[in-house]
Design a protein around this motif. Structure first.
Motif, PDB file in Angstrom:
ATOM      1  N   PRO A  47       0.744  -1.352   0.036  1.00  0.00           N
ATOM      2  CA  PRO A  47       0.106  -0.001   0.030  1.00  0.00           C
ATOM      3  C   PRO A  47       0.849   1.202   0.035  1.00  0.00           C
ATOM      4  O   PRO A  47       1.835   1.324   0.849  1.00  0.00           O
ATOM      5  N   GLY A  48       0.409   2.249  -0.885  1.00  0.00           N
ATOM      6  CA  GLY A  48       1.023   3.567  -0.910  1.00  0.00           C
ATOM      7  C   GLY A  48       2.496   3.590  -1.615  1.00  0.00           C
ATOM      8  O   GLY A  48       3.189   4.571  -1.732  1.00  0.00           O
ATOM      9  N   THR A  49       2.965   2.361  -2.162  1.00  0.00           N
ATOM     10  CA  THR A  49       4.165   2.186  -2.948  1.00  0.00           C
ATOM     11  C   THR A  49       5.267   2.905  -1.892  1.00  0.00           C
ATOM     12  O   THR A  49       5.806   4.009  -2.513  1.00  0.00           O
ATOM     13  N   PRO A  50       5.630   2.233  -1.112  1.00  0.00           N
ATOM     14  CA  PRO A  50       6.702   2.893  -0.207  1.00  0.00           C
ATOM     15  C   PRO A  50       7.912   3.151  -0.980  1.00  0.00           C
ATOM     16  O   PRO A  50       8.380   2.414  -1.779  1.00  0.00           O
ATOM     17  N   ASP A  51       8.516   4.282  -0.754  1.00  0.00           N
ATOM     18  CA  ASP A  51       9.808   4.782  -1.116  1.00  0.00           C
ATOM     19  C   ASP A  51      11.094   3.589  -0.866  1.00  0.00           C
ATOM     20  O   ASP A  51      11.954   3.512  -1.759  1.00  0.00           O
ATOM     21  N   ILE A  52      11.219   3.209   0.291  1.00  0.00           N
ATOM     22  CA  ILE A  52      12.044   2.077   0.699  1.00  0.00           C
ATOM     23  C   ILE A  52      11.579   1.276   1.632  1.00  0.00           C
ATOM     24  O   ILE A  52      10.797   1.373   2.530  1.00  0.00           O
ATOM     25  N   VAL A  53      11.873  -0.230   1.055  1.00  0.00           N
ATOM     26  CA  VAL A  53      11.327  -1.124   1.846  1.00  0.00           C
ATOM     27  C   VAL A  53      12.334  -1.892   2.514  1.00  0.00           C
ATOM     28  O   VAL A  53      13.196  -2.504   1.504  1.00  0.00           O
ATOM     29  N   LEU A  54      12.478  -2.426   3.683  1.00  0.00           N
ATOM     30  CA  LEU A  54      13.533  -3.125   4.227  1.00  0.00           C
ATOM     31  C   LEU A  54      12.822  -4.338   4.837  1.00  0.00           C
ATOM     32  O   LEU A  54      12.448  -4.500   6.009  1.00  0.00           O
ATOM     33  N   GLY A  55      12.785  -5.602   3.940  1.00  0.00           N
ATOM     34  CA  GLY A  55      12.035  -6.679   4.395  1.00  0.00           C
ATOM     35  C   GLY A  55      12.691  -7.202   5.647  1.00  0.00           C
ATOM     36  O   GLY A  55      11.913  -7.802   6.418  1.00  0.00           O
ATOM     37  N   LYS A  56      13.804  -7.595   5.816  1.00  0.00           N
ATOM     38  CA  LYS A  56      14.350  -7.990   6.831  1.00  0.00           C
ATOM     39  C   LYS A  56      13.967  -7.351   8.163  1.00  0.00           C
ATOM     40  O   LYS A  56      14.027  -8.238   9.164  1.00  0.00           O
ATOM     41  N   TYR A  57      13.620  -6.181   8.108  1.00  0.00           N
ATOM     42  CA  TYR A  57      13.411  -5.234   9.388  1.00  0.00           C
ATOM     43  C   TYR A  57      12.015  -5.079   9.189  1.00  0.00           C
ATOM     44  O   TYR A  57      11.297  -4.536  10.357  1.00  0.00           O
ATOM     45  N   GLU A 130      20.848   9.213  11.614  1.00  0.00           N
ATOM     46  CA  GLU A 130      21.091   8.245  12.703  1.00  0.00           C
ATOM     47  C   GLU A 130      19.904   7.701  13.459  1.00  0.00           C
ATOM     48  O   GLU A 130      20.083   6.579  13.849  1.00  0.00           O
ATOM     49  N   THR A 131      19.001   8.571  13.613  1.00  0.00           N
ATOM     50  CA  THR A 131      17.766   8.199  14.399  1.00  0.00           C
ATOM     51  C   THR A 131      17.058   7.156  13.452  1.00  0.00           C
ATOM     52  O   THR A 131      16.367   6.181  13.880  1.00  0.00           O
ATOM     53  N   LEU A 132      16.850   7.303  12.195  1.00  0.00           N
ATOM     54  CA  LEU A 132      16.445   6.549  11.218  1.00  0.00           C
ATOM     55  C   LEU A 132      16.832   5.033  11.235  1.00  0.00           C
ATOM     56  O   LEU A 132      16.412   4.104  11.322  1.00  0.00           O
ATOM     57  N   GLU A 133      18.436   5.108  11.279  1.00  0.00           N
ATOM     58  CA  GLU A 133      18.876   3.758  11.190  1.00  0.00           C
ATOM     59  C   GLU A 133      18.683   3.078  12.502  1.00  0.00           C
ATOM     60  O   GLU A 133      18.313   1.810  12.722  1.00  0.00           O
ATOM     61  N   GLU A 134      18.695   3.838  13.693  1.00  0.00           N
ATOM     62  CA  GLU A 134      18.316   3.159  15.068  1.00  0.00           C
ATOM     63  C   GLU A 134      16.974   2.602  14.900  1.00  0.00           C
ATOM     64  O   GLU A 134      16.797   1.426  15.458  1.00  0.00           O
ATOM     65  N   GLN A 135      15.916   3.279  14.489  1.00  0.00           N
ATOM     66  CA  GLN A 135      14.634   2.946  14.503  1.00  0.00           C
ATOM     67  C   GLN A 135      14.535   1.774  13.505  1.00  0.00           C
ATOM     68  O   GLN A 135      13.749   0.745  14.127  1.00  0.00           O
ATOM     69  N   ILE A 136      15.088   1.523  12.630  1.00  0.00           N
ATOM     70  CA  ILE A 136      15.087   0.391  11.782  1.00  0.00           C
ATOM     71  C   ILE A 136      15.552  -0.777  12.322  1.00  0.00           C
ATOM     72  O   ILE A 136      15.025  -1.968  12.350  1.00  0.00           O
ATOM     73  N   ARG A 137      16.733  -0.587  12.960  1.00  0.00           N
ATOM     74  CA  ARG A 137      17.380  -1.666  13.891  1.00  0.00           C
ATOM     75  C   ARG A 137      16.424  -2.137  14.813  1.00  0.00           C
ATOM     76  O   ARG A 137      16.326  -3.487  15.117  1.00  0.00           O
ATOM     77  N   GLN A 138      15.905  -1.340  15.518  1.00  0.00           N
ATOM     78  CA  GLN A 138      14.864  -1.575  16.690  1.00  0.00           C
ATOM     79  C   GLN A 138      13.613  -2.418  16.117  1.00  0.00           C
ATOM     80  O   GLN A 138      13.355  -3.477  16.792  1.00  0.00           O
ATOM     81  N   ASN A 139      13.170  -1.857  14.879  1.00  0.00           N
ATOM     82  CA  ASN A 139      12.091  -2.699  14.295  1.00  0.00           C
ATOM     83  C   ASN A 139      12.561  -4.157  13.897  1.00  0.00           C
ATOM     84  O   ASN A 139      11.698  -5.185  14.246  1.00  0.00           O
ATOM     85  N   GLY A 140      13.782  -4.341  13.483  1.00  0.00           N
ATOM     86  CA  GLY A 140      14.338  -5.647  13.103  1.00  0.00           C
ATOM     87  C   GLY A 140      14.302  -6.389  14.403  1.00  0.00           C
ATOM     88  O   GLY A 140      14.007  -7.587  14.032  1.00  0.00           O
ATOM     89  N   GLU A 141      14.949  -6.152  15.521  1.00  0.00           N
ATOM     90  CA  GLU A 141      14.876  -6.902  16.705  1.00  0.00           C
ATOM     91  C   GLU A 141      13.340  -7.159  16.996  1.00  0.00           C
ATOM     92  O   GLU A 141      13.001  -8.263  17.363  1.00  0.00           O
ATOM     93  N   GLU A 142      12.497  -6.282  16.938  1.00  0.00           N
ATOM     94  CA  GLU A 142      11.180  -6.892  17.463  1.00  0.00           C
ATOM     95  C   GLU A 142      10.534  -7.804  16.272  1.00  0.00           C
ATOM     96  O   GLU A 142       9.977  -8.574  16.845  1.00  0.00           O
TER      97      GLU A 142
END
Length: 208
Positions: A47-57, A130-142
Motif C-alpha cells: 500500500p502506498g508504494t513505499p519509497d524504501i522497503v526493508l523486508g528483513k526489518y 542516525e535516528t532513522l537507522e536506530e529505528q530500523i534496527r529496533q524494528n528488526g529486533e522486534e
C-alpha cells in the motif's frame, strides 16, 4: 507573502517536480546502503508504494516532500497564493491518503517510518539519518522476536498434537494387550478409527 509567479509559471514549476527518485530519497538510500542496509525501492505491491522497503526489518520508509504532504509548521510548506482552493484540497487529500496507507501497512505487520524533506538539511541531516537507522534496527529486533514467538507457538501446537496421538496409540495397545479381542474385531476397530480420523474418508464412506 504574495506569490511572485504568474499562474502559468507556478503550474510549470509544479509540473517539473519529480514524484520519485527525488534528491531527498536518493540521499536517504545512499546513507542506508553505506550503513549496510539492503532494501527495495518504490514497491508497488505494498500500500502506498513505499519509497524504501526493508523486508528483513519489516519496515517501510516514506521520504516525504514537505509541501506535497503538508508538513505543518515547516518553512518549506507554504501554500501558493494563486489557486489556493485547489492546492488546499490536494494537500488535504494527500494527508488523508498518507494516514490511510500507514494504517493498511501496520495491519499487515509493517512498521512505517517517515523522513521529512526539511529534516535532511545540512544542520539536521546527520541526526536524522542516525535516528532513522536506530529505528530500523529496533524494528528488526522486534520482528525477529515476533517470528521466534510464532515458531515457538507452532512447535507447541505440533507437540500437543503428537502427544495426543501417542496417548491414543498407547491406550489402544493397552486395551488390546489386556483383553483378548479377536483379530477380526480388532482389525475392524482399527479401520473405523482410521476412517473416523479422516473427515474426507468418513464423507466418502457415507456417500457410498
Amino acid at each position: 507573502m504574495a506569490d511572485r509567479m504568474t499562474p502559468e509559471q507556478r503550474h510549470k514549476c509544479m509540473s517539473h517536480i519529480r514524484g520519485r527518485d527525488t534528491a531527498p530519497e536518493i540521499l536517504v538510500r545512499k546513507a542506508l546502503f553505506a550503513s549496510g542496509f539492503r532494501f527495495r525501492v518504490n514497491v508497488a505491491s505494498l500500500p502506498g508504494t513505499p519509497d524504501i522497503v526493508l523486508g528483513k526489518y519489516r519496515t517501510a520508509v516514506f521520504v516525504n516532500g514537505c509541501f506535497w504532504h503538508g508538513h505543518e509548521h515547516c518553512r518549506l510548506y507554504s501554500m501558493p497564493k494563486t489557486n489556493t482552493g485547489f492546492w488546499t484540497q490536494k494537500i488535504q487529500r494527500n494527508r488523508r491518503r498518507d494516514a490511510a496507507v500507514a494504517v493498511r501497512l501496520q495491519a499487515r505487520g509493517w512498521k512505517v517510518l517517515t523522513v521529512w524533506e526539511c529534516s535532511l538539511d545540512r544542520a539536521r541531516r546527520k541526526k536524522t539519518l542516525e535516528t532513522l537507522e536506530e529505528q530500523i534496527r529496533q524494528n528488526g529486533e522486534e520482528y525477529k522476536a515476533e517470528l521466534a514467538a510464532r515458531k515457538a507457538a507452532l512447535q507447541e501446537r505440533r507437540a500437543r498434537t503428537l502427544s495426543s496421538r501417542e496417548r491414543k496409540n498407547a491406550l489402544s495397545g493397552e486395551i488390546y494387550s489386556r483383553y483378548s479381542i479377536p483379530r477380526r474385531i480388532r482389525k475392524a476397530s482399527e479401520d473405523f478409527d482410521s476412517l473416523y480420523d479422516s473427515p474426507d474418508g468418513m464423507r466418502d464412506e457415507c456417500q457410498d
